[in-house]
Every structure is written in structure tokens, then in C-alpha cells.
Design an enzyme around this catalytic site. Structure first.
Site, PDB file in Angstrom:
ATOM      1  N   HIS A  98       0.839  -1.207   0.000  1.00  0.00           N
ATOM      2  CA  HIS A  98       0.000   0.000   0.000  1.00  0.00           C
ATOM      3  C   HIS A  98       0.869   1.251   0.000  1.00  0.00           C
ATOM      4  O   HIS A  98       2.089   1.165   0.134  1.00  0.00           O
ATOM      5  CB  HIS A  98      -1.001  -0.011   1.153  1.00  0.00           C
ATOM      6  CG  HIS A  98      -0.410   0.102   2.529  1.00  0.00           C
ATOM      7  ND1 HIS A  98       0.406  -0.861   3.076  1.00  0.00           N
ATOM      8  CD2 HIS A  98      -0.528   1.059   3.480  1.00  0.00           C
ATOM      9  CE1 HIS A  98       0.756  -0.506   4.299  1.00  0.00           C
ATOM     10  NE2 HIS A  98       0.209   0.659   4.572  1.00  0.00           N
ATOM     11  N   HIS A 140       1.320   3.984   1.902  1.00  0.00           N
ATOM     12  CA  HIS A 140       1.835   4.777   3.033  1.00  0.00           C
ATOM     13  C   HIS A 140       3.356   4.885   2.982  1.00  0.00           C
ATOM     14  O   HIS A 140       4.044   3.933   2.597  1.00  0.00           O
ATOM     15  CB  HIS A 140       1.391   4.159   4.368  1.00  0.00           C
ATOM     16  CG  HIS A 140      -0.048   4.424   4.679  1.00  0.00           C
ATOM     17  ND1 HIS A 140      -0.779   3.645   5.543  1.00  0.00           N
ATOM     18  CD2 HIS A 140      -0.887   5.400   4.235  1.00  0.00           C
ATOM     19  CE1 HIS A 140      -2.021   4.130   5.622  1.00  0.00           C
ATOM     20  NE2 HIS A 140      -2.104   5.186   4.832  1.00  0.00           N
ATOM     21  N   ASP A 150       5.752   4.836   5.080  1.00  0.00           N
ATOM     22  CA  ASP A 150       6.623   3.876   5.782  1.00  0.00           C
ATOM     23  C   ASP A 150       6.720   2.555   5.020  1.00  0.00           C
ATOM     24  O   ASP A 150       7.438   1.645   5.434  1.00  0.00           O
ATOM     25  CB  ASP A 150       6.157   3.650   7.235  1.00  0.00           C
ATOM     26  CG  ASP A 150       4.766   3.066   7.362  1.00  0.00           C
ATOM     27  OD1 ASP A 150       3.848   3.543   6.655  1.00  0.00           O
ATOM     28  OD2 ASP A 150       4.584   2.132   8.157  1.00  0.00           O
ATOM     29  N   HIS A 151       6.016   2.455   3.878  1.00  0.00           N
ATOM     30  CA  HIS A 151       6.091   1.255   3.037  1.00  0.00           C
ATOM     31  C   HIS A 151       6.680   1.532   1.658  1.00  0.00           C
ATOM     32  O   HIS A 151       7.030   0.587   0.947  1.00  0.00           O
ATOM     33  CB  HIS A 151       4.696   0.614   2.908  1.00  0.00           C
ATOM     34  CG  HIS A 151       4.147   0.180   4.236  1.00  0.00           C
ATOM     35  ND1 HIS A 151       4.118  -1.137   4.643  1.00  0.00           N
ATOM     36  CD2 HIS A 151       3.677   0.905   5.280  1.00  0.00           C
ATOM     37  CE1 HIS A 151       3.633  -1.203   5.874  1.00  0.00           C
ATOM     38  NE2 HIS A 151       3.354   0.019   6.288  1.00  0.00           N
ATOM     39  N   HIS A 181      -7.575  -0.658   5.526  1.00  0.00           N
ATOM     40  CA  HIS A 181      -6.526   0.244   6.034  1.00  0.00           C
ATOM     41  C   HIS A 181      -6.332   1.391   5.029  1.00  0.00           C
ATOM     42  O   HIS A 181      -6.326   2.559   5.388  1.00  0.00           O
ATOM     43  CB  HIS A 181      -5.248  -0.556   6.233  1.00  0.00           C
ATOM     44  CG  HIS A 181      -4.067   0.236   6.692  1.00  0.00           C
ATOM     45  ND1 HIS A 181      -4.010   0.845   7.915  1.00  0.00           N
ATOM     46  CD2 HIS A 181      -2.889   0.508   6.081  1.00  0.00           C
ATOM     47  CE1 HIS A 181      -2.837   1.465   8.038  1.00  0.00           C
ATOM     48  NE2 HIS A 181      -2.142   1.280   6.933  1.00  0.00           N
ATOM     49  N   ASP A 236      -0.397  -3.948   6.159  1.00  0.00           N
ATOM     50  CA  ASP A 236      -1.042  -3.370   7.343  1.00  0.00           C
ATOM     51  C   ASP A 236      -2.521  -3.748   7.426  1.00  0.00           C
ATOM     52  O   ASP A 236      -3.319  -3.025   8.028  1.00  0.00           O
ATOM     53  CB  ASP A 236      -0.900  -1.844   7.338  1.00  0.00           C
ATOM     54  CG  ASP A 236       0.523  -1.393   7.638  1.00  0.00           C
ATOM     55  OD1 ASP A 236       1.406  -2.243   7.841  1.00  0.00           O
ATOM     56  OD2 ASP A 236       0.743  -0.162   7.661  1.00  0.00           O
ATOM     57  N   HIS A 242       4.260  -4.622  10.537  1.00  0.00           N
ATOM     58  CA  HIS A 242       4.706  -4.028  11.803  1.00  0.00           C
ATOM     59  C   HIS A 242       4.820  -5.049  12.916  1.00  0.00           C
ATOM     60  O   HIS A 242       4.040  -6.007  12.969  1.00  0.00           O
ATOM     61  CB  HIS A 242       3.726  -2.934  12.258  1.00  0.00           C
ATOM     62  CG  HIS A 242       3.684  -1.748  11.339  1.00  0.00           C
ATOM     63  ND1 HIS A 242       4.478  -0.633  11.536  1.00  0.00           N
ATOM     64  CD2 HIS A 242       2.966  -1.511  10.216  1.00  0.00           C
ATOM     65  CE1 HIS A 242       4.232   0.243  10.566  1.00  0.00           C
ATOM     66  NE2 HIS A 242       3.322  -0.266   9.758  1.00  0.00           N
TER      67      HIS A 242
HETATM   68 FE    FE Z   1       2.583   0.819   8.037  1.00  0.00          FE
HETATM   69 ZN    ZN Z   2       0.030   1.702   6.482  1.00  0.00          ZN
END
Ligand code: FE
Ligand code: ZN
Length: 255
Positions: free
Chosen positions: A56, A58, A60-61, A114, A133, A171
Site C-alpha cells: 500500500h 503509506h 513507511d512502506h 486500512h 497493514d 509491523h
Molecule cells: Fe505501516
Molecule cells: Zn500503512
């Protein structure tokens, strides 16, 4: 041939995962949140990155996606629904689309909730699920772009995979999720055992992932919304699982 998996920390609490095919040398990274730890992991294993599988959009990915792609000429596989917000995609995938990492076959599952475009990657041969996530151990992702009904459908589909499927996710949240889980499911002995195990793993610096689908069905409150104990815990005895799920997710947001 069996996939070799290497899991490592990325940033504060993201989990990096590399999948390696010894027969072909192919190596995929699940997501690409931060370049340095991924380069270190590749160097440590002596593997060369060939593919990046994006769950996805985001940051942090995907923050290291462009730099890693440029460095290795890696192929980027990412959800078709997110082409407007994920850069450098080579292969856009949606529900049911198959692709290979080396000799390993993966199928794309659309798992919105998400985010609206979130996908999970599943290999039936290798009994591997990369859920990003969407599904965590003892938890699930927050509903940033989807509603409870979408997420419940996504989670129910993942729960329908074989019990011995290994679950990898984005995570290391297991111990923080455990506090909420035990509050809502205090009489669950499988959950108690899982929490003890997770505490011991974290105490020695090990990860609590992978889990398995079977184990999450026994312990994860968000997969157990059809159980009377979970319904009772949010005052919704007799209500539909999706309503119980929605109430659990709300309660977790406030916890
Ligand atoms: Fe994440
Ligand atoms: Zn995420």
C-alpha cells in the site's frame, strides 16, 4: 524448492521481509520503507534485489521505493488502484493477478480497509501470506480509507486461507496489541499462551512474526468477532460479526 525468508527491523516498528529463491537468485522485498536497513539485510545475506512487492501507498512502506528500484533495476509490483500515488510501478496488480518471484507463484488479494488500494500477496505453494497493514498478529490495521465492513470482508478472506499459512505483516505490534486483546478476550487460553511467548521473544530481541492464520484465528480479537465472548465484550451479544468488529476497532482506537 522452499523460499528462504529473512525478516529484519525497518525504522521504529516496521518489519522488513526479503524472500529469496536459491534456484534463480531472485530476491523480493515486501515494501520499501527505508533504504539503509534493506541494503544492510541484502548485504548480510549476499542477495541481489530483483523485485519489490508493494502492499500500500503509506510512506513507511514506499519511501525507499524509487532509490532501491534505481539501484538494482528491480521490478516494482504494486496495486493498480494506487498507481496515482505509488511511483515507478512496473507491474500493476489487482484481485486474482498472479506473478512470480523467481520460481515462486504469488496471487494478489485485494484487501481494502486500512487503505482503499491495499493488497496482500499469497503463495499457496509456499504457504506464505504477506498482509502488509491489513492483518497484524493480535491486531489489524486502522481504518484510514476504508470502512469496517470492507475491513471485515478483507480479514475474513485472509482468515479463510489454510491454517498453516505463515503470516508476515508490516509491523511488530504484537505486544501492544496484546493488551487490548486480553482485555476483550480474558478467558482465551490460546491468547494467554501467545502473549507469554511473544513477551519471551521480544525480551530476547526476536520478532513475534511470522504467525500463522490458524493461530490468529484462535487469538486475534479482530478475527474472532463472531465469537460470543468478543460480542459480549463490546456489549453486542447477538449482533452480526461485522458490527462486533466495528465496535472492537473503535474501542481499540480509543485504547
Ligand atoms: Fe505501516
Ligand atoms: Zn500503512
Amino acid at each position: 524448492m522452499t523460499a528462504i525468508i529473512h525478516q529484519f527491523a525497518v525504522g521504529a516498528d516496521n518489519l522488513g521481509v526479503l524472500i529469496h529463491d536459491p534456484a534463480t537468485g531472485a530476491t523480493a522485498s515486501i515494501d520499501a520503507g527505508d533504504e539503509a536497513p534493506i541494503l544492510a539485510a541484502l548485504g548480510h545475506k549476499g542477495w541481489r534485489l530483483t523485485d519489490i512487492l508493494v502492499t500500500h501507498h503509506h510512506s513507511d512502506h514506499i519511501a525507499a521505493l524509487s532509490s532501491l528500484k534505481a539501484r538494482f533495476s528491480a521490478r516494482v509490483v504494486a496495486p493498480r488502484a494506487d498507481l496515482h500515488r505509488i511511483p515507478d510501478v512496473n507491474m500493476a496488480v489487482g484481485e486474482g493477478d498472479h506473478f512470480k518471484v523467481g520460481s515462486f507463484d504469488f496471487v494478489t488479494m485485494e484487501t481494502p480497509g486500512h487503505t482503499s488500494g491495499h493488497v496482500s500477496f499469497y503463495s499457496a505453494d509456499q504457504k506464505l501470506l504477506f498482509a502488509g497493514d491489513t492483518l497484524f498478529s493480535l491486531g489489524c490495521g486502522r481504518l484510514f480509507e476504508g470502512n469496517a465492513s470492507q475491513m471485515w470482508t478483507s480479514l475474513s478472506r485472509l482468515a479463510g486461507l489454510p491454517d498453516d499459512t505463515k503470516l508476515y505483516c508490516g509491523h511488530e505490534y504484537t505486544l501492544s496489541n496484546a493488551k487490548f486483546a486480553i482485555k476483550h478476550d480474558p478467558d482465551n487460553s490460546a491468547l494467554r499462551a501467545r502473549i507469554s511467548e511473544a513477551e519471551a521473544l521480544r525480551a530476547k530481541g526476536a520478532f513475534t512474526l511470522p504467525s500463522t492464520i490458524g493461530r490468529e484465528k484462535e487469538t486475534n480479537p479482530f478475527l474472532r468477532a463472531a465469537e460470543p465472548a468478543l460480542a459480549a465484550s463490546v456489549g453486542l451479544t447477538g449482533h452480526a460479526p461485522v458490527e462486533v468488529f466495528a465496535a472492537l476497532r473503535e474501542a481499540k482506537n480509543k485504547s
